[in-house]
Design a protein around this motif. Sequence first.
Motif, short mmCIF file in Angstrom:
data_model
loop_
_atom_site.label_atom_id
_atom_site.label_comp_id
_atom_site.label_asym_id
_atom_site.label_seq_id
_atom_site.Cartn_x
_atom_site.Cartn_y
_atom_site.Cartn_z
N VAL A 173 8.80 -40.43 -38.26
CA VAL A 173 9.81 -39.50 -38.76
C VAL A 173 9.46 -38.10 -38.26
O VAL A 173 8.33 -37.64 -38.41
CB VAL A 173 9.86 -39.51 -40.29
CG1 VAL A 173 10.81 -38.43 -40.80
CG2 VAL A 173 10.29 -40.88 -40.81
N PHE A 174 10.43 -37.42 -37.68
CA PHE A 174 10.24 -36.03 -37.26
C PHE A 174 10.81 -35.13 -38.34
O PHE A 174 12.00 -35.20 -38.66
CB PHE A 174 10.94 -35.75 -35.93
CG PHE A 174 10.74 -34.34 -35.44
CD1 PHE A 174 9.61 -34.00 -34.74
CD2 PHE A 174 11.67 -33.36 -35.72
CE1 PHE A 174 9.40 -32.70 -34.31
CE2 PHE A 174 11.48 -32.05 -35.30
CZ PHE A 174 10.33 -31.72 -34.58
N MET A 175 9.98 -34.28 -38.94
CA MET A 175 10.40 -33.39 -40.02
C MET A 175 10.21 -31.94 -39.57
O MET A 175 9.08 -31.49 -39.39
CB MET A 175 9.59 -33.66 -41.28
CG MET A 175 9.95 -32.76 -42.45
SD MET A 175 9.14 -33.23 -44.00
CE MET A 175 7.40 -33.06 -43.56
N PRO A 176 11.29 -31.19 -39.37
CA PRO A 176 11.17 -29.80 -38.95
C PRO A 176 10.83 -28.88 -40.11
O PRO A 176 11.23 -29.11 -41.25
CB PRO A 176 12.56 -29.48 -38.40
CG PRO A 176 13.47 -30.37 -39.19
CD PRO A 176 12.69 -31.63 -39.45
N GLY A 177 10.08 -27.83 -39.80
CA GLY A 177 9.75 -26.83 -40.79
C GLY A 177 9.32 -25.55 -40.11
O GLY A 177 9.08 -25.52 -38.91
N SER A 178 9.26 -24.48 -40.88
CA SER A 178 8.88 -23.13 -40.47
C SER A 178 10.11 -22.31 -40.08
O SER A 178 10.69 -22.48 -39.01
CB SER A 178 7.89 -23.11 -39.30
OG SER A 178 7.48 -21.78 -39.02
N VAL A 194 18.58 -34.15 -37.95
CA VAL A 194 17.37 -34.56 -38.67
C VAL A 194 17.73 -35.05 -40.07
O VAL A 194 18.75 -34.66 -40.64
CB VAL A 194 16.35 -33.41 -38.77
CG1 VAL A 194 15.85 -33.03 -37.38
CG2 VAL A 194 16.93 -32.19 -39.48
N ASP A 195 16.89 -35.92 -40.61
CA ASP A 195 17.11 -36.48 -41.94
C ASP A 195 16.21 -35.87 -43.01
O ASP A 195 16.47 -36.02 -44.20
CB ASP A 195 16.87 -38.00 -41.91
CG ASP A 195 17.88 -38.72 -41.05
OD1 ASP A 195 19.08 -38.43 -41.17
OD2 ASP A 195 17.46 -39.58 -40.24
N GLU A 196 15.13 -35.21 -42.58
CA GLU A 196 14.21 -34.59 -43.52
C GLU A 196 13.97 -33.14 -43.10
O GLU A 196 13.94 -32.84 -41.91
CB GLU A 196 12.86 -35.32 -43.54
CG GLU A 196 12.96 -36.77 -43.94
CD GLU A 196 11.59 -37.38 -44.25
OE1 GLU A 196 10.59 -36.63 -44.33
OE2 GLU A 196 11.53 -38.61 -44.42
N ILE A 197 13.81 -32.27 -44.09
CA ILE A 197 13.42 -30.90 -43.80
C ILE A 197 12.30 -30.49 -44.75
O ILE A 197 12.16 -31.04 -45.85
CB ILE A 197 14.60 -29.91 -43.91
CG1 ILE A 197 15.21 -29.91 -45.31
CG2 ILE A 197 15.65 -30.20 -42.84
CD1 ILE A 197 16.25 -28.82 -45.53
#
Length: 232
Positions: A173-178, A194-197
């Motif tokens: 799972v690729f989870m973007p943040g910042s 994306v499905d997660e943040i």
Amino acid sequence: MLEVIAETVADAVAAEAGGADRIELVAALSEGGLTPSVGMAAIIIEAVRIPVHVMIRPHSRSFCYDQGDLLAMVSDMDALRRVGAHGFVLGALEASKDIDKAAMRLLMKAADGLPVTFHRAIDDTPDLEASLKELTEFKEVNRVLSSGGKPDVRTAMKEVVQLREAAKRYGIVFMPGSGLAIESIIPFVRATGVDEIHMGTGVRERDEQGRSFVSASKVAVAKANLIAAKAE
């Protein structure tokens, strides 16, 4: 899926009340997040019903760890497993900025089957997609937190799309943040798919003494925006 950073019991309770799906528990958020105390983790795990993934990072000097650092990380992970941690957030690099596979093998053994998020140390590696592929060697790593190699994920739309697609091929799972703010969630999620943040300062406020805390109302708006973005 909305993950929210928490430093305190009040943070964690507010995150859950606002609709967060998972907590990343850290100490020293101002340092980028360090390993919290076992006592704090134990209380928070008891206080909320959502999963609590705990940061394993002994210092903020770099993501390169010597033998003493690694022994401390393993000891922390053993203690945190015993108090019910649901997963870990960690990463280790060599001086070359490549993934430190020897360190990762040691840490994955300490994870003892719990899920692991490889954190933004990946953004320091010379080739993010190649690093994603290397992480498939570690079955515990089921998620990667990244800003797409840039300080602010909102400036890395193209990179996020490419990395999300690569991660999907590798079963991660690729989870973007910042850098994500509440108002940027809908356009960002629609543009990247994306499905997660992952959110930290974007759902925090300051009290009269200037102390930062998670705002349940901001978490609720963030979650509503995420749902709205995925509904399209």
